[in-house]
Design an enzyme around this catalytic site. Structure first.
Site, PDB file in Angstrom:
ATOM      1  N   GLY A  53      -0.863   3.191  -8.822  1.00  0.00           N
ATOM      2  CA  GLY A  53      -0.878   1.759  -8.508  1.00  0.00           C
ATOM      3  C   GLY A  53      -1.909   1.028  -9.334  1.00  0.00           C
ATOM      4  O   GLY A  53      -2.741   0.280  -8.813  1.00  0.00           O
ATOM      5  N   GLY A  95      -4.056  -5.548 -10.010  1.00  0.00           N
ATOM      6  CA  GLY A  95      -5.072  -5.580  -8.969  1.00  0.00           C
ATOM      7  C   GLY A  95      -6.241  -4.626  -9.151  1.00  0.00           C
ATOM      8  O   GLY A  95      -6.738  -4.402 -10.261  1.00  0.00           O
ATOM      9  N   GLY A 121      -6.464  -1.414  -8.979  1.00  0.00           N
ATOM     10  CA  GLY A 121      -6.193  -0.244  -9.816  1.00  0.00           C
ATOM     11  C   GLY A 121      -6.343  -0.552 -11.293  1.00  0.00           C
ATOM     12  O   GLY A 121      -6.963   0.231 -12.036  1.00  0.00           O
ATOM     13  N   SER A 151      -8.854   0.990   3.526  1.00  0.00           N
ATOM     14  CA  SER A 151      -8.952  -0.448   3.866  1.00  0.00           C
ATOM     15  C   SER A 151      -9.772  -0.579   5.133  1.00  0.00           C
ATOM     16  O   SER A 151      -9.712   0.318   6.001  1.00  0.00           O
ATOM     17  CB  SER A 151      -7.553  -1.025   4.100  1.00  0.00           C
ATOM     18  OG  SER A 151      -7.636  -2.245   4.826  1.00  0.00           O
ATOM     19  N   TYR A 210       0.689  -0.549   8.436  1.00  0.00           N
ATOM     20  CA  TYR A 210      -0.263  -0.456   7.320  1.00  0.00           C
ATOM     21  C   TYR A 210      -1.610   0.071   7.810  1.00  0.00           C
ATOM     22  O   TYR A 210      -2.163   1.026   7.242  1.00  0.00           O
ATOM     23  CB  TYR A 210      -0.415  -1.845   6.688  1.00  0.00           C
ATOM     24  CG  TYR A 210      -1.476  -1.965   5.621  1.00  0.00           C
ATOM     25  CD1 TYR A 210      -1.246  -1.503   4.324  1.00  0.00           C
ATOM     26  CD2 TYR A 210      -2.718  -2.550   5.896  1.00  0.00           C
ATOM     27  CE1 TYR A 210      -2.226  -1.627   3.334  1.00  0.00           C
ATOM     28  CE2 TYR A 210      -3.688  -2.682   4.924  1.00  0.00           C
ATOM     29  CZ  TYR A 210      -3.439  -2.222   3.644  1.00  0.00           C
ATOM     30  OH  TYR A 210      -4.402  -2.351   2.669  1.00  0.00           O
TER      31      TYR A 210
HETATM   32  N1  LIG Z   1      -6.608  -6.635  -2.068  1.00  0.00           N
HETATM   33  C1  LIG Z   1      -7.123  -6.404  -0.880  1.00  0.00           C
HETATM   34  O1  LIG Z   1      -7.606  -7.333  -0.218  1.00  0.00           O
HETATM   35  C2  LIG Z   1      -7.162  -5.012  -0.314  1.00  0.00           C
HETATM   36  C3  LIG Z   1      -7.877  -4.815   0.867  1.00  0.00           C
HETATM   37  C4  LIG Z   1      -7.933  -3.539   1.407  1.00  0.00           C
HETATM   38  C5  LIG Z   1      -7.284  -2.486   0.793  1.00  0.00           C
HETATM   39  N2  LIG Z   1      -6.593  -2.709  -0.347  1.00  0.00           N
HETATM   40  C6  LIG Z   1      -5.928  -1.541  -0.939  1.00  0.00           C
HETATM   41  O2  LIG Z   1      -6.243  -1.477  -2.307  1.00  0.00           O
HETATM   42  C7  LIG Z   1      -5.151  -0.877  -3.021  1.00  0.00           C
HETATM   43  C8  LIG Z   1      -4.765  -1.762  -4.181  1.00  0.00           C
HETATM   44  O3  LIG Z   1      -4.411  -3.023  -3.656  1.00  0.00           O
HETATM   45  P1  LIG Z   1      -4.358  -4.344  -4.552  1.00  0.00           P
HETATM   46  O4  LIG Z   1      -4.836  -5.445  -3.697  1.00  0.00           O
HETATM   47  O5  LIG Z   1      -4.956  -4.117  -5.872  1.00  0.00           O
HETATM   48  O6  LIG Z   1      -2.763  -4.508  -4.644  1.00  0.00           O
HETATM   49  P2  LIG Z   1      -1.833  -5.120  -5.797  1.00  0.00           P
HETATM   50  O7  LIG Z   1      -2.557  -6.105  -6.599  1.00  0.00           O
HETATM   51  O8  LIG Z   1      -0.596  -5.513  -5.063  1.00  0.00           O
HETATM   52  O9  LIG Z   1      -1.526  -3.855  -6.691  1.00  0.00           O
HETATM   53  C9  LIG Z   1      -0.903  -2.754  -6.111  1.00  0.00           C
HETATM   54  C10 LIG Z   1      -0.573  -1.758  -7.178  1.00  0.00           C
HETATM   55  O10 LIG Z   1       0.082  -0.652  -6.548  1.00  0.00           O
HETATM   56  C11 LIG Z   1       1.376  -0.480  -7.122  1.00  0.00           C
HETATM   57  N3  LIG Z   1       2.285   0.054  -6.120  1.00  0.00           N
HETATM   58  C12 LIG Z   1       2.639  -0.466  -4.926  1.00  0.00           C
HETATM   59  N4  LIG Z   1       3.514   0.341  -4.305  1.00  0.00           N
HETATM   60  C13 LIG Z   1       3.707   1.397  -5.143  1.00  0.00           C
HETATM   61  C14 LIG Z   1       4.504   2.550  -5.084  1.00  0.00           C
HETATM   62  N5  LIG Z   1       5.293   2.818  -4.030  1.00  0.00           N
HETATM   63  N6  LIG Z   1       4.454   3.416  -6.121  1.00  0.00           N
HETATM   64  C15 LIG Z   1       3.668   3.179  -7.191  1.00  0.00           C
HETATM   65  N7  LIG Z   1       2.915   2.097  -7.305  1.00  0.00           N
HETATM   66  C16 LIG Z   1       2.936   1.210  -6.297  1.00  0.00           C
HETATM   67  C17 LIG Z   1       1.743  -1.863  -7.621  1.00  0.00           C
HETATM   68  O11 LIG Z   1       2.754  -1.768  -8.612  1.00  0.00           O
HETATM   69  P3  LIG Z   1       4.242  -2.339  -8.319  1.00  0.00           P
HETATM   70  O12 LIG Z   1       4.048  -3.719  -7.819  1.00  0.00           O
HETATM   71  O13 LIG Z   1       4.903  -2.248  -9.605  1.00  0.00           O
HETATM   72  O14 LIG Z   1       4.821  -1.439  -7.284  1.00  0.00           O
HETATM   73  C18 LIG Z   1       0.415  -2.313  -8.198  1.00  0.00           C
HETATM   74  O15 LIG Z   1       0.165  -1.716  -9.436  1.00  0.00           O
HETATM   75  C19 LIG Z   1      -4.040  -0.662  -2.010  1.00  0.00           C
HETATM   76  O16 LIG Z   1      -4.070   0.664  -1.542  1.00  0.00           O
HETATM   77  C20 LIG Z   1      -4.410  -1.621  -0.889  1.00  0.00           C
HETATM   78  O17 LIG Z   1      -3.914  -1.200   0.360  1.00  0.00           O
HETATM   79  C21 LIG Z   1      -6.507  -3.941  -0.919  1.00  0.00           C
END
Ligand SMILES: NC(=O)c1ccc[n+]([C@@H]2O[C@H](COP(=O)([O-])OP(=O)(O)OC[C@H]3O[C@@H](n4cnc5c(N)ncnc54)[C@H](OP(=O)(O)O)[C@@H]3O)[C@@H](O)[C@H]2O)c1
Length: 252
Positions: free
Chosen positions: A13, A17, A19, A137, A150
């Site tokens: 991922g 974001g 990642g 999270s 979630y």
């Molecule tokens: N942002 C926040 O506020 C926050 C808070 C707490 C925890 N988190 C955690 O942090 C992590 C990253 O979140 P983010 O906010 O950076 O999200 P993001 O910007 O939506 O990015 C998510 C990444 O994961 C990929 N992804 C999603 N489902 C996938 C799948 N089934 N297989 C492979 N890749 C997948 C997406 O690619 P595609 O779109 O191409 O699938 C994208 O590259 C997640 O685990 C999230 O739960 C985020």
């Protein structure tokens, strides 16, 4: 500036974001990199930003056969892994009574099943002295109305960190978690199927509740992931480092 030189990292991922920002930081610190995501356009953009030497793979973490193919590609390109960041995740809000089996399976496949089998399939590639990091999270320790599946999956990830930390330590694999609070990523709220106005209201609510009165940045999470990935955290095992500006602290 080269805290990861000589190391190879896989971040799931990482086409957007947290990642993607972490991948850039790991690269700056000398790591060889492999990343995954699903959306072709985002992957192509990530390839441009991370450079040709990065292995960018389309791989749905919720599908076992796609995890296996990704691991084969990593093995063919790099041979072994020193860092695995299990970061792919998604959330979609819905009231508890309205969640369908399909929605449940979708969220659980990416956030829990995917994390579980990604680590399982990576173990044969992980070197002695390697680091596994799961992005959990703060919803795994708070009540999170409308995010029941979630939040439960993120709690399951936390549990997995404790168990695997003990089960894998004899192989020289340290397992830890980084637990973000609200982080300002370009996609924040955008996949929730709600209006821009509601996203704004949600954001304002988070900011109001945060002791620092702001969102965190993906860079602030990436720096903690870098610590956990590097030998600087050599005595840190089974921990979850919260990066939320104090949002989850209990008030008296
Ligand atoms: N942002 C926040 O506020 C926050 C808070 C707490 C925890 N988190 C955690 O942090 C992590 C990253 O979140 P983010 O906010 O950076 O999200 P993001 O910007 O939506 O990015 C998510 C990444 O994961 C990929 N992804 C999603 N489902 C996938 C799948 N089934 N297989 C492979 N890749 C997948 C997406 O690619 P595609 O779109 O191409 O699938 C994208 O590259 C997640 O685990 C999230 O739960 C985020």
């Amino acid at each position: 500036m080269s805290r990861l030189s000589g190391k190879t990292a896989l971040i799931t991922g990482a086409s957007a974001g947290i990642g993607l920002v972490t991948a850039k930081l790991f690269r700056e610190h000398g790591a060889r990199l492999a990343v995954t995501g699903r959306t072709e356009t985002a992957l192509a953009q990530a390839q441009q930003e991370l450079g040709d030497e990065t292995l960018v793979m389309r791989s749905d973490t919720g599908k076992l056969e796609e995890i296996e193919v990704a691991m084969q590609q990593v093995k063919a390109r790099f041979g072994t892994l020193d860092i695995l960041m299990v970061n792919a995740g998604l959330s979609r809000p819905a009231p508890f009574e309205k969640i369908t089996e399909e929605q449940f399976d979708d969220i659980a496949a990416t956030n829990f099943k995917g994390a579980f089998f990604t680590i399982q399939k990576a173990v044969p590639l992980l070197s002695r002295n390697s680091s596994v990091i799961i992005t959990t999270s703060i919803s795994n320790q708070k009540g999170s109305p409308n995010f029941s599946v979630y939040a439960a999956c993120k709690a399951a990830q936390r549990s997995l960190v404790r168990t695997l930390a003990l089960e894998l330590i004899d192989r020289g694999i340290r397992v830890n978690a980084v637990s973000p609070g609200p982080i300002d990523t370009p996609n924040f709220g955008r996949r929730w199927g709600i209006s821009e106005e509601t996203i704004r209201a949600v954001r304002e609510d988070f900011v109001e509740k945060a002791p620092l009165k702001r969102f965190g940045t993906p860079e602030e999470v990436a720096k903690v992931a870098l610590f956990l990935a590097s030998d600087d955290s050599s005595y840190v095992v089974g921990s979850e480092i919260v990066v939320d500006g104090g949002t989850s602290l209990p008030l008296i």
